[in-house]
Design a protein around this motif. Structure first.
Motif, PDB file in Angstrom:
ATOM      1  N   CYS A 512       0.834  -1.206   0.000  1.00  0.00           N
ATOM      2  CA  CYS A 512       0.000   0.000   0.000  1.00  0.00           C
ATOM      3  C   CYS A 512       0.872   1.259   0.000  1.00  0.00           C
ATOM      4  O   CYS A 512       0.522   2.268  -0.629  1.00  0.00           O
ATOM      5  CB  CYS A 512      -0.922   0.005   1.217  1.00  0.00           C
ATOM      6  N   LEU A 525      -4.314  -1.207   8.900  1.00  0.00           N
ATOM      7  CA  LEU A 525      -5.325  -1.112   7.847  1.00  0.00           C
ATOM      8  C   LEU A 525      -6.277   0.052   8.070  1.00  0.00           C
ATOM      9  O   LEU A 525      -6.830   0.597   7.108  1.00  0.00           O
ATOM     10  CB  LEU A 525      -6.100  -2.433   7.769  1.00  0.00           C
ATOM     11  N   ASP A 526      -6.460   0.447   9.321  1.00  0.00           N
ATOM     12  CA  ASP A 526      -7.322   1.594   9.583  1.00  0.00           C
ATOM     13  C   ASP A 526      -6.758   2.854   8.933  1.00  0.00           C
ATOM     14  O   ASP A 526      -7.502   3.691   8.411  1.00  0.00           O
ATOM     15  CB  ASP A 526      -7.483   1.801  11.090  1.00  0.00           C
ATOM     16  N   GLU A 529      -7.455   2.649   5.262  1.00  0.00           N
ATOM     17  CA  GLU A 529      -8.874   2.911   5.020  1.00  0.00           C
ATOM     18  C   GLU A 529      -9.174   4.409   5.104  1.00  0.00           C
ATOM     19  O   GLU A 529      -9.889   4.957   4.255  1.00  0.00           O
ATOM     20  CB  GLU A 529      -9.700   2.141   6.042  1.00  0.00           C
ATOM     21  N   ASN A 533     -10.522   6.914   2.014  1.00  0.00           N
ATOM     22  CA  ASN A 533     -11.760   7.680   2.138  1.00  0.00           C
ATOM     23  C   ASN A 533     -11.531   9.182   2.015  1.00  0.00           C
ATOM     24  O   ASN A 533     -12.471   9.941   1.760  1.00  0.00           O
ATOM     25  CB  ASN A 533     -12.438   7.367   3.474  1.00  0.00           C
ATOM     26  N   ARG A 564     -11.582  -5.914   2.836  1.00  0.00           N
ATOM     27  CA  ARG A 564     -12.080  -4.943   3.819  1.00  0.00           C
ATOM     28  C   ARG A 564     -11.880  -3.524   3.288  1.00  0.00           C
ATOM     29  O   ARG A 564     -12.763  -2.669   3.431  1.00  0.00           O
ATOM     30  CB  ARG A 564     -11.336  -5.136   5.142  1.00  0.00           C
ATOM     31  N   LEU A 565     -10.729  -3.253   2.663  1.00  0.00           N
ATOM     32  CA  LEU A 565     -10.473  -1.925   2.102  1.00  0.00           C
ATOM     33  C   LEU A 565     -11.446  -1.616   0.970  1.00  0.00           C
ATOM     34  O   LEU A 565     -11.931  -0.487   0.838  1.00  0.00           O
ATOM     35  CB  LEU A 565      -9.031  -1.847   1.594  1.00  0.00           C
ATOM     36  N   ALA A 568     -14.898  -0.883   2.492  1.00  0.00           N
ATOM     37  CA  ALA A 568     -14.990   0.358   3.255  1.00  0.00           C
ATOM     38  C   ALA A 568     -14.949   1.596   2.365  1.00  0.00           C
ATOM     39  O   ALA A 568     -15.391   2.667   2.793  1.00  0.00           O
ATOM     40  CB  ALA A 568     -13.849   0.415   4.275  1.00  0.00           C
ATOM     41  N   SER A 569     -14.414   1.480   1.133  1.00  0.00           N
ATOM     42  CA  SER A 569     -14.217   2.675   0.306  1.00  0.00           C
ATOM     43  C   SER A 569     -14.986   2.659  -1.006  1.00  0.00           C
ATOM     44  O   SER A 569     -14.883   3.606  -1.776  1.00  0.00           O
ATOM     45  CB  SER A 569     -12.725   2.853   0.002  1.00  0.00           C
TER      46      SER A 569
END
Length: 781
Positions: A512, A525-526, A529, A533, A564-565, A568-569
């Protein structure tokens, strides 16, 4: 009886007799034909004048386009010479040269190609000038018939002794008839003699009353018939061929100029490096400049004669119309002067019905050909899939041609090395990798339309995330490239590729950092994320998603973290991922991927015609003629058959075998095409050898360990030695020996780097038979 009274008496009888008093209208017919001939000549002369004006305008337009190409060639030649004059080469100069080429591409497409297309539209099938010529000739015929009676009266002498010439039978035969009939002494004798002579005249003369309009309708030129469209046949096909030739010419020009611009960018990067080989850079730049000059010069030479077949056919059609009009003028008088018997009328109707039946039957066969070709292809595939993999089941194939063992086929690396013998233009056409725009796109228009529609849905605020799936080499990257090229700079696009297997969260965070161009890896990961966003609305393209999958304990955690990414986006970002077919099936089973990607686009060539069109489009763009051999001809000097029917048959056979061997995989098709492609320098012709039959017998002798190893390579998109050992619980030595053995059988490709983490890939040449075998044994789905 008094001779004067007898003459008056006979004249009164003749006046009351319709047979004797009917006047011949041959002079009126002659005048009609003269007026009609003059009107047709005038209309045809005007047609020749109009066509000459169109040809002159087209030639002038093409000369102007050729002049623009020549000026572009001179400009780019000077630009290359100016850059080469600096020693050593400067990176800034090379970048500016690349921009100059790109600007010239835009100018050629926005200005020059538009002018060329406008000039070609002058001779399109819907051209008003040609329709105007037909309309003038038709109006000339209709105007000549407008004031004519419905029927003409023509008198024919069966003994051919008299020419009526606009006279009645009484006017022709009155003197001898009066002299003979007035010799009697009474009115009764005169009346009887008149009746006897009248009977003889009835046997001698025949009165015809043909319908003029019917005769003109029967002999009206076919090109002027209401139900005929003369430009829907050869002319439409010729115009389409010329249009395709122009498109191929421009496509090849753009491809080579874009390649030259990319080469200049690459040389600029090398020139800016620490270790620079000036001599090698000068040589590469010289070769690039030579290629640009040759491409522009060849395009300039090809431009002028491309429209000649169309102009020639236009004049041939006008000559055909002129000949049909002359034939009509010759046949109508003959037709009007004779009456068809009942038998002749029946024969004429029978011939018309026969011609109509033949035309309908030919059209029916033409419409049926695509269906028969698909049925034949399905039958061949069924025979190969069911009988070809069974012991003794390939006897038919063995009787047709020499079987080729898997081990005899060259590796993909050897095929690419052999492609170096082809002309540079052809080599670039078939080894340039994924398409960068839709110039060469075949068979993917519906998929591209689907991406456009989904992008529009995302713009409207609807939830969208897209998975582009398909086997390796099926066109996933090309499709995404074309989609991205259409987006342009209107929307931000973030694109990255997962080139190696990610097996834990730290590796994902490091990836990433590289993808998002961050200074340090995200903490967790937060953080990723939150960063996603905060990005502006845009498109995120991820390639090779299958490298997140590993079927081991904990091997799915990285894939779940990535999903998950996405989850969430995706309300702000349009995610477009590419993943191979069989890894997608496994990820869908293990991770329920359908939850995270609302739409799937499956890429694969679904028919033989799509594979054929995609390859021949590149051949036509290269401007080199292609000849399909029959397997017995070793060189073009042996005069291979070049007849249209024979070449079409060989071409159909080649692409039928190619599709059966590849199952629509474009990468495999390109390798097989290059493997069977040769270049004859003397004739400057591409030679295509027949595919032949490939013996898949060695696949039947593979044991279960080898089959399962192949299945896992396919299901993961590639496996390294360590990954294979982890999945099967064996040692690295065992895994290496097994994978090396499969690579020696030519079923796998050796990794480019010799280390335990480098992945073995499935040989694309055998994608179809291996997947068919594994599917038939329910090892993969």
């Amino acid at each position: 009886m008094n001779p004067s009274d007898c003459r008056n008496y006979l004249q009164r009888l003749a006046a009351r007799d319709r047979f004797l008093s009917t006047v011949d209208q041959q002079p009126q017919l002659d005048a009609l034909m003269r007026d009609l001939s003059a009107a047709i000549d005038e209309a045809l002369a005007q047609g020749h004048t109009d066509l000459a004006a169109i040809d002159e305008s087209l030639d002038n337009e093409l000369l102007e386009v050729a002049g623009n190409l020549a000026s572009s060639r001179e400009l780019l030649t000077r630009a290359f010479e100016q850059v080469r004059s600096a020693s050593p080469l400067q990176s800034e100069d090379l970048v500016q040269l690349s921009r100059t080429i790109e600007a010239r591409i835009l100018w050629l497409y926005d200005r020059v190609r538009v002018r060329q297309e406008r000039s070609l539209n002058q001779v399109r099938p819907q051209n008003r000038s040609w329709n105007k010529i037909l309309q003038h000739v038709a109006e000339a015929i209709d105007h000549a018939l407008r004031n004519q009676p419905e029927e003409l009266t023509l008198i024919r002498d069966r003994q051919q002794q008299q020419e009526p010439g606009g006279r009645s039978i009484w006017q022709i035969e009155a003197p001898p008839l009066i002299q003979t009939a007035c010799t009697g002494s009474s009115r009764l004798t005169t009346r009887l003699t008149f009746a006897r002579l009248r009977y003889r005249l009835g046997r001698r003369y025949q009165i015809l009353q043909p319908v003029v309009q019917d005769a003109f309708t029967r002999h009206r030129p076919a090109m002027l018939q209401p139900d005929q469209k003369p430009l829907e046949g050869d002319y439409v096909q010729r115009h389409e061929q010329v249009s395709h030739d122009f498109s191929d010419m421009w496509r090849g020009l753009r491809f080579n100029l874009e390649t030259a611009a990319e080469d200049c960018h690459r040389l600029a990067a090398q020139a800016a490096g620490d270790t620079v080989d000036s001599g090698q850079l000068q040589q590469q730049l010289t070769e690039t400049g030579k290629l640009v000059t040759e491409v522009l010069e060849r395009t300039e030479q090809q431009l002028a004669p491309l429209a000649d077949p169309l102009k020639e056919l236009s004049h041939q059609l006008l000559e055909r119309l002129e000949n049909e009009c002359r034939e009509m003028l010759d046949l109508i008088p003959k037709d009007l002067q004779r009456v068809l018997s009942r038998g002749e009328r029946l024969t004429h109707k029978r011939r018309r019905l026969l011609r109509t039946w033949r035309r309908n039957y030919t059209q029916f066969r033409k419409d049926l050909q695509p269906l028969m070709a698909r049925l034949d292809l399905m039958w061949q595939f069924l025979v190969q899939g069911i009988m070809g993999l069974r012991p003794g089941g390939d006897k038919i194939a063995k009787s047709e041609s020499m079987l080729r063992s898997i081990a005899d086929l060259p590796t993909p690396e050897a095929i690419l090395q052999r492609a170096g013998e082809l002309p540079p233009v052809c080599r670039r056409m078939f080894t340039s990798g994924a398409l960068k725009n839709r110039e060469f796109m075949i068979g993917k228009n519906k998929d591209l339309d689907t991406l456009r529609e989904l992008f529009k849905r995302w713009q409207e605020g609807l939830l969208c995330s897209i998975a582009v799936t398909g086997p390796d080499g099926s066109g996933k990257t090309s499709l995404v490239n074309c989609f991205q090229s259409e987006l342009g700079t209107q929307w931000p696009v973030l694109r990255f590729s997962i080139d190696s297997r990610l097996t834990n969260e730290p590796q994902l965070l490091e990836a990433c950092r590289q993808w998002l161009e961050l200074a340090e890896p995200p903490a967790d990961l937060d953080a990723v994320e939150a960063y996603l966003n905060n990005l502006p609305r845009g498109v995120i393209i991820v390639e090779n998603l299958h490298n997140l999958l590993l079927r081991t304990v904990g091997g799915l955690d990285v894939a779940r973290a990535f999903l998950r990414l996405v989850l969430a986006s995706r309300h702000r970002q349009l995610w477009v991922v590419t993943v191979r077919k069989y890894p997608w099936h496994r990820m869908r089973y293990l991770l329920t991927m359908d939850r995270y990607f609302t739409h799937q686009v499956h890429t694969l060539f679904n028919s033989q015609s799509e594979i054929r069109d995609a390859l021949l489009l590149r051949v036509h763009t290269s401007s080199y003629p292609v000849t399909f051999l029959n397997g017995q001809e070793e060189a073009i000097s042996q005069k291979p058959a070049t007849g249209k029917d024979e070449q079409t048959s060989r071409q159909d056979r080649f692409f039928a075998d190619l599709f059966a061997a590849t199952r629509g995989n474009m990468q495999a098709a390109l390798y097989y095409w290059l493997m069977n492609l040769e270049y004859d320098e003397q004739q400057q012709t591409l030679l295509v050898s027949p595919m032949g039959k490939i013996d898949y017998g060695p696949l039947r002798s593979l044991d279960r360990a080898q089959l399962y190893a192949l299945a896992e390579v396919i299901a993961h998109g590639g496996l390294s030695i360590s990954e294979h050992a982890t999945i099967f619980g064996g040692s690295s030595l065992q895994s290496r020996m097994l994978l090396d053995h499969l690579a020696q059988l030519n079923l796998l490709q050796y990794p480019h780097e010799q280390n335990p983490t480098a992945a073995y890939q499935l040989n694309p040449l055998f994608f179809a038979p291996i997947t068919s075998l594994l599917e038939s044994r329910n090892i993969i789905q």
